[in-house]
Design an enzyme around this catalytic site. Structure first.
Site, PDB file in Angstrom:
ATOM      1  N   GLU A 121       1.031  -1.079  -0.033  1.00  0.00           N
ATOM      2  CA  GLU A 121       0.181   0.000   0.024  1.00  0.00           C
ATOM      3  C   GLU A 121       0.772   1.358  -0.072  1.00  0.00           C
ATOM      4  OE1 GLU A 121      -2.411   1.639  -0.698  1.00  0.00           O
ATOM      5  OE2 GLU A 121      -4.141   1.768   0.928  1.00  0.00           O
ATOM      6  N   ASP A 122       0.414   2.438  -0.490  1.00  0.00           N
ATOM      7  CA  ASP A 122       1.041   3.687  -0.497  1.00  0.00           C
ATOM      8  C   ASP A 122       1.187   4.351   0.813  1.00  0.00           C
ATOM      9  OD1 ASP A 122      -1.506   4.268  -0.426  1.00  0.00           O
ATOM     10  OD2 ASP A 122      -1.468   5.738  -2.037  1.00  0.00           O
ATOM     11  N   ASP A 143      -3.232   5.969   6.478  1.00  0.00           N
ATOM     12  CA  ASP A 143      -3.671   7.047   6.714  1.00  0.00           C
ATOM     13  C   ASP A 143      -4.619   6.796   8.359  1.00  0.00           C
ATOM     14  OD1 ASP A 143      -4.096  10.127   7.064  1.00  0.00           O
ATOM     15  OD2 ASP A 143      -5.578   9.613   5.555  1.00  0.00           O
ATOM     16  N   PHE A 155      -0.663  16.562   3.985  1.00  0.00           N
ATOM     17  CA  PHE A 155      -1.119  15.602   2.878  1.00  0.00           C
ATOM     18  C   PHE A 155       0.178  15.454   1.930  1.00  0.00           C
ATOM     19  CE2 PHE A 155      -3.204  14.489  -1.243  1.00  0.00           C
ATOM     20  CZ  PHE A 155      -4.272  13.433  -0.598  1.00  0.00           C
ATOM     21  N   ARG A 190       1.198  12.051  -9.389  1.00  0.00           N
ATOM     22  CA  ARG A 190       1.633  10.575  -9.077  1.00  0.00           C
ATOM     23  C   ARG A 190       3.023  10.333  -9.819  1.00  0.00           C
ATOM     24  NH1 ARG A 190      -2.763   7.606  -7.360  1.00  0.00           N
ATOM     25  NH2 ARG A 190      -4.710   8.011  -8.119  1.00  0.00           N
TER      26      ARG A 190
HETATM   27  P1  IMP Z   1      -6.967   5.422   4.698  1.00  0.00           P
HETATM   28  O1  IMP Z   1      -7.944   4.489   4.442  1.00  0.00           O
HETATM   29  O2  IMP Z   1      -7.423   6.759   5.441  1.00  0.00           O
HETATM   30  O3  IMP Z   1      -5.719   4.787   5.663  1.00  0.00           O
HETATM   31  O4  IMP Z   1      -6.482   6.025   3.551  1.00  0.00           O
HETATM   32  C1  IMP Z   1      -5.782   5.233   2.643  1.00  0.00           C
HETATM   33  C2  IMP Z   1      -5.906   6.044   1.206  1.00  0.00           C
HETATM   34  O5  IMP Z   1      -6.042   7.424   1.448  1.00  0.00           O
HETATM   35  C3  IMP Z   1      -4.567   5.715   0.565  1.00  0.00           C
HETATM   36  O6  IMP Z   1      -4.429   4.513  -0.044  1.00  0.00           O
HETATM   37  C4  IMP Z   1      -4.285   6.889  -0.264  1.00  0.00           C
HETATM   38  O7  IMP Z   1      -4.681   6.791  -1.506  1.00  0.00           O
HETATM   39  C5  IMP Z   1      -5.028   7.989   0.446  1.00  0.00           C
HETATM   40  N1  IMP Z   1      -4.389   8.979   1.228  1.00  0.00           N
HETATM   41  C6  IMP Z   1      -4.291   9.169   2.610  1.00  0.00           C
HETATM   42  N2  IMP Z   1      -3.212  10.211   2.792  1.00  0.00           N
HETATM   43  C7  IMP Z   1      -2.875  10.317   1.617  1.00  0.00           C
HETATM   44  C8  IMP Z   1      -1.943  11.550   1.244  1.00  0.00           C
HETATM   45  O8  IMP Z   1      -1.446  12.249   2.191  1.00  0.00           O
HETATM   46  N3  IMP Z   1      -1.963  11.607  -0.007  1.00  0.00           N
HETATM   47  C9  IMP Z   1      -2.424  10.838  -0.761  1.00  0.00           C
HETATM   48  N4  IMP Z   1      -3.286  10.218  -0.476  1.00  0.00           N
HETATM   49  C10 IMP Z   1      -3.559   9.831   0.682  1.00  0.00           C
HETATM   50 MG    MG Z   2      -5.679   8.324  -3.569  1.00  0.00          MG
END
Ligand code: IMP
Ligand code: MG
Length: 170
Positions: free
Chosen positions: A95-96, A99, A148, A161
């Protein structure tokens, strides 16, 4: 939109090499099945796979968290499923960013139900202060503050990207 370089290209490359070596040791004698979470993890997947020194197979899935801009709604939906079964495989979710953790928790539970032999998670980035649900992240590239970020696969409204570094947006 202002961009501030947070993690330069060389630093990412060095950390990804390190992670590849660690994973190669941890999975010695096995084949790792990398599951790339599209779209954000595509760059990380490409570099990480090449830094791993043991046999690798890979597959892709995509999720949408109904987010536009810089906030996540929390509802996760699978928009593209894997092509192959995970039965008996040593699966590593790539995963990237972790969050809130909602996306990873959703994916972890979904893939766990498919009876892999093992299931672990790697995230290039983690924002620990944003975590709202508990999900195990076994490998983390960098812990970052609550800002962010874009680049190296990550986007804001599908843009940036292709940046080779990670930048904070303001
Ligand atoms: P989560 O479900 O809140 O953990 O968020 C996961 C997804 O939100 C990641 O896979 C990203 O695609 C997006 N995301 C969360 N934070 C960022 C950020 O700082 N930049 C870009 N995408 C983010
Ligand atoms: Mg995204």
């Amino acid at each position: 939109m202002g961009l501030e370089v947070l993690i330069p290209e060389e630093k990412i490359a060095a950390r990804v090499k390190e992670l590849g070596k660690q994973i190669s040791r941890d999975y010695q004698g096995k084949t790792i099945h990398l599951v790339c979470v599209l779209k954000g993890a595509y760059t990380f997947l490409a570099d990480l796979a090449r830094a791993i020194e043991i046999p690798v197979t890979l597959d892709f899935l995509a999720v949408s968290s109904y987010n536009k801009g810089t906030s996540t709604s929390g509802a996760v939906q699978l928009t593209k499923d894997l092509d192959t079964s995970l039965e008996g495989a040593d699966v590593l979710i790539v995963e990237d960013i972790a969050d809130t953790g909602l996306t990873l928790r959703y994916l972890y539970n979904m893939l766990k139900a498919r009876h892999p032999s093992s299931l672990k998670v790697i995230a290039l980035l983690s924002k620990p202060s944003r975590r709202t649900v508990d999900v195990p992240v076994d490998y983390v590239g960098f812990e970052i503050a609550d800002r962010f970020v874009v680049g190296y696969g990550l986007d804001v409204d599908q843009k940036y990207r292709n940046l080779p570094y990670i930048a904070a947006v303001d």
